[in-house]
Design a protein around this motif. Sequence first.
Motif, PDB file in Angstrom:
ATOM      1  N   PHE A  63     -34.434  -2.983 -30.897  1.00 29.58           N
ATOM      2  CA  PHE A  63     -35.104  -1.886 -30.202  1.00 29.58           C
ATOM      3  C   PHE A  63     -36.413  -2.382 -29.571  1.00 29.58           C
ATOM      4  O   PHE A  63     -36.653  -2.159 -28.412  1.00 29.58           O
ATOM      5  CB  PHE A  63     -35.371  -0.709 -31.150  1.00 29.58           C
TER       6      PHE A  63
ATOM      7  N   SER B 200     -26.524  -1.033 -33.304  1.00 34.17           N
ATOM      8  CA  SER B 200     -26.750  -1.779 -32.073  1.00 34.17           C
ATOM      9  C   SER B 200     -26.662  -3.283 -32.312  1.00 34.17           C
ATOM     10  O   SER B 200     -27.063  -3.787 -33.348  1.00 34.17           O
ATOM     11  CB  SER B 200     -28.132  -1.435 -31.513  1.00 34.17           C
TER      12      SER B 200
ATOM     13  N   ILE C  59     -32.250   5.706 -36.373  1.00 35.07           N
ATOM     14  CA  ILE C  59     -32.019   4.663 -37.388  1.00 35.07           C
ATOM     15  C   ILE C  59     -30.553   4.234 -37.351  1.00 35.07           C
ATOM     16  O   ILE C  59     -30.227   3.039 -37.413  1.00 35.07           O
ATOM     17  CB  ILE C  59     -32.392   5.189 -38.801  1.00 35.07           C
TER      18      ILE C  59
ATOM     19  N   TYR D   1     -34.542  11.942 -36.351  1.00 36.31           N
ATOM     20  CA  TYR D   1     -35.059  10.651 -36.840  1.00 36.31           C
ATOM     21  C   TYR D   1     -33.899   9.746 -37.241  1.00 36.31           C
ATOM     22  O   TYR D   1     -33.807   8.591 -36.803  1.00 36.31           O
ATOM     23  CB  TYR D   1     -35.985  10.909 -38.029  1.00 36.31           C
ATOM     24  N   LYS D   2     -32.990  10.289 -38.043  1.00 31.74           N
ATOM     25  CA  LYS D   2     -31.934   9.439 -38.593  1.00 31.74           C
ATOM     26  C   LYS D   2     -30.955   8.978 -37.522  1.00 31.74           C
ATOM     27  O   LYS D   2     -30.343   7.916 -37.655  1.00 31.74           O
ATOM     28  CB  LYS D   2     -31.198  10.197 -39.706  1.00 31.74           C
TER      29      LYS D   2
ATOM     30  N   THR E  10     -27.970  12.741 -45.368  1.00 32.57           N
ATOM     31  CA  THR E  10     -28.136  11.318 -45.670  1.00 32.57           C
ATOM     32  C   THR E  10     -29.574  10.984 -46.049  1.00 32.57           C
ATOM     33  O   THR E  10     -29.852   9.860 -46.454  1.00 32.57           O
ATOM     34  CB  THR E  10     -27.719  10.432 -44.471  1.00 32.57           C
TER      35      THR E  10
ATOM     36  N   ALA F  43     -29.959   2.107 -34.298  1.00 29.81           N
ATOM     37  CA  ALA F  43     -30.496   0.752 -34.494  1.00 29.81           C
ATOM     38  C   ALA F  43     -29.608  -0.048 -35.447  1.00 29.81           C
ATOM     39  O   ALA F  43     -29.463  -1.257 -35.306  1.00 29.81           O
ATOM     40  CB  ALA F  43     -31.931   0.827 -35.011  1.00 29.81           C
ATOM     41  N   SER F  44     -29.010   0.635 -36.426  1.00 33.99           N
ATOM     42  CA  SER F  44     -28.094  -0.040 -37.351  1.00 33.99           C
ATOM     43  C   SER F  44     -26.856  -0.545 -36.627  1.00 33.99           C
ATOM     44  O   SER F  44     -26.346  -1.619 -36.942  1.00 33.99           O
ATOM     45  CB  SER F  44     -27.612   0.918 -38.442  1.00 33.99           C
TER      46      SER F  44
ATOM     47  N   VAL G 182     -35.036  15.868 -39.341  1.00 27.49           N
ATOM     48  CA  VAL G 182     -34.414  14.794 -40.128  1.00 27.49           C
ATOM     49  C   VAL G 182     -33.293  14.147 -39.323  1.00 27.49           C
ATOM     50  O   VAL G 182     -33.204  12.920 -39.214  1.00 27.49           O
ATOM     51  CB  VAL G 182     -33.861  15.344 -41.464  1.00 27.49           C
TER      52      VAL G 182
ATOM     53  N   ARG H 192     -41.405   4.901 -31.310  1.00 25.28           N
ATOM     54  CA  ARG H 192     -42.054   4.227 -32.439  1.00 25.28           C
ATOM     55  C   ARG H 192     -41.476   2.834 -32.673  1.00 25.28           C
ATOM     56  O   ARG H 192     -42.180   1.879 -32.919  1.00 25.28           O
ATOM     57  CB  ARG H 192     -41.749   4.990 -33.731  1.00 25.28           C
ATOM     58  N   LEU H 193     -40.160   2.787 -32.649  1.00 26.44           N
ATOM     59  CA  LEU H 193     -39.466   1.552 -32.989  1.00 26.44           C
ATOM     60  C   LEU H 193     -39.563   0.529 -31.864  1.00 26.44           C
ATOM     61  O   LEU H 193     -39.091  -0.595 -31.994  1.00 26.44           O
ATOM     62  CB  LEU H 193     -38.003   1.893 -33.317  1.00 26.44           C
TER      63      LEU H 193
END
Lengths: 371, 371
Positions: A160, A156, A150, A146-147, A322, A153-154, A143, A193-194
Amino acid sequence: MPDNQTHQEAPSIGVVRESGADERRVALVPRAVASLIAKGLDVVVESGAGAEALMGDDLYLAAGATIGDAWSADIVLKVAPPTDTEIARLKAGSTLIGFLAPRNTENKIAALQNAGIVGYAVEAIPRISRAQVMDALSSQANVAGYKSVILAASLSTRFFPMLTTAAGTVKPASVLVLGVGVAGLQALATAKRLGGRATGYDVRPEVADQVRSVGAQWLDVGIDAAGDGGYARELTAEERAQQQTALETAISTFDVVITTALVPGRPAPRLVTAAAVHGMKPGSVVIDMAGETGGNCEVTVPGETVVINGVTIASPLNLPSTMPEHASELYSKNLTALLELLVRDGRLDPDYSDDVVALSCVTRDSVSNRI
Amino acid sequence: MPDNQTHQEAPSIGVVRESGADERRVALVPRAVASLIAKGLDVVVESGAGAEALMGDDLYLAAGATIGDAWSADIVLKVAPPTDTEIARLKAGSTLIGFLAPRNTENKIAALQNAGIVGYAVEAIPRISRAQVMDALSSQANVAGYKSVILAASLSTRFFPMLTTAAGTVKPASVLVLGVGVAGLQALATAKRLGGRATGYDVRPEVADQVRSVGAQWLDVGIDAAGDGGYARELTAEERAQQQTALETAISTFDVVITTALVPGRPAPRLVTAAAVHGMKPGSVVIDMAGETGGNCEVTVPGETVVINGVTIASPLNLPSTMPEHASELYSKNLTALLELLVRDGRLDPDYSDDVVALSCVTRDSVSNRI
């Protein structure tokens, strides 16, 4: 003797409400409650235990639990280590299962022993194939990994993925993950993935193949420091200097750096120096997942997000919390699997000849006295 | 006549600092400055213009700009619509290029005309092939669509990708995008990248193929309401009722709903009713990208994030600004391309027989008077 009584009949399972302000997870989700009840166990859930994970009392009732005093159950399931106040609510002779931070010098294991509580620390479950299903460190690291992407990316200022638009092409973000355990590998996979270009680094060369298996590049700086239990050993002074030089050069070329390096029982290794941060382009991001043990980045402020020369350095302390729904779901499965080793033929009857049971029981001294 | 003077010599280009508290973009990035200077134009940058996009004055100086009074340049480049104070800083006869909100009833176009400013609104650039490179609505919608998914993943209590772990399998998140323009399509593509199951809906059936081209499903409720300029027309009362029933049923099955539906010059259509939100599982997320025109969701509070029955409804107002570096880079390319139509042979010499020039000039009345 109350101790013998609990051995004679089906133990009650308690699911308590976490008290930590930032802890949104719950130890057992309603679906897992239903599976235990199907096995003939009673499950008592503290009112609001699942509220922060968005699982209301109604769902627990529907699964067959009762809402009530979960703290006086025979086996209490928890996520975060207990506070002294919480230990005082447990009944003598009962069992507590959860994260107990056995490697943390300020843990509550002695307090549990003094209170006559049998504690099972999920961190102490051996990382062997048979116990993977109980491996809460791994499930929660998935978890967190992965987060972390995210979150990166939030924060940056950039995309991506590579983007081809009428107004031109945007290059994909380059992401470096330092420390490739479960969290690091999931971070690499998610960055990939992103649409990012992902690169992994670790002092254990044997993880290079895992890094490549998720489509990421391997950064080799020529160090081999594999240690016990899948973790790395501490580096020598010479290796540290070699690593620092190589990483400082490499880091400046990345848009995002995610660090997950831990050495058990020791402060987190410093992989990202202040000079390395200074070398990064403004708008770049560092996610330091080792904040709880001081951080992998020299300028990390654990729990905070700071901006230095336009570079954002975030050090979230409890990423699994989260994503409380899925984190709790996976954790539930870990605990349910461990419970199967402890509750046999409907009775609390741990088999201490089983390594998984013996090693995860961190209050073994008191247990030994009782056996 | 000062007007004729500006026609005789190379016009100066001004890059001003945005005054909006939430506006981190800058109209021209240093790389674009360098390309204009290579064409013989002077570029004046207001100190700190790129600061929020993490592009310091030093980078603009290195690109050949001067740091100074950008507001009195011949052509001023901006992102957000000007305030009255900002209009007062522009010199009479100068040109302003930026988002001017021509379809917003409270825009500043009359104020620009009164001040003798020639305004070019990037929103009014016709959406024809030749002008795609100038299409700032699209370039910024790409940013917003991508970021809406990152935001949804940040707020979700669940994973987007399917996860197969020792502790069990986690289902991929199901993502519904309502309104498939540029932002919606990018949201679908990003949700898909991240491992989610993506579904698109629009009242214009012709976008179904685009939805499928990014690997997403198409949700058909049997409505055809294609309108002008690639936008949808308003639905009839009957169509609205039909749509509402179909969407309320569909929405309850999704983990994430992202809404991007706009009808030009009208309040955003209400696609997600309070009842639909009530039907969603706790832990689900709605990202309403139409907050600026009132929102596509009945319970949206524009600019805020609210939680109702465990469902998070976020309505970010300026997503492109949260990725200031790439958003500014793409916007720069849009403006640079438009400038090429306005500055010919080194002189400010707009060809009003060109539709792109004529239609994007929203103060044409005053221009006509001057020609």
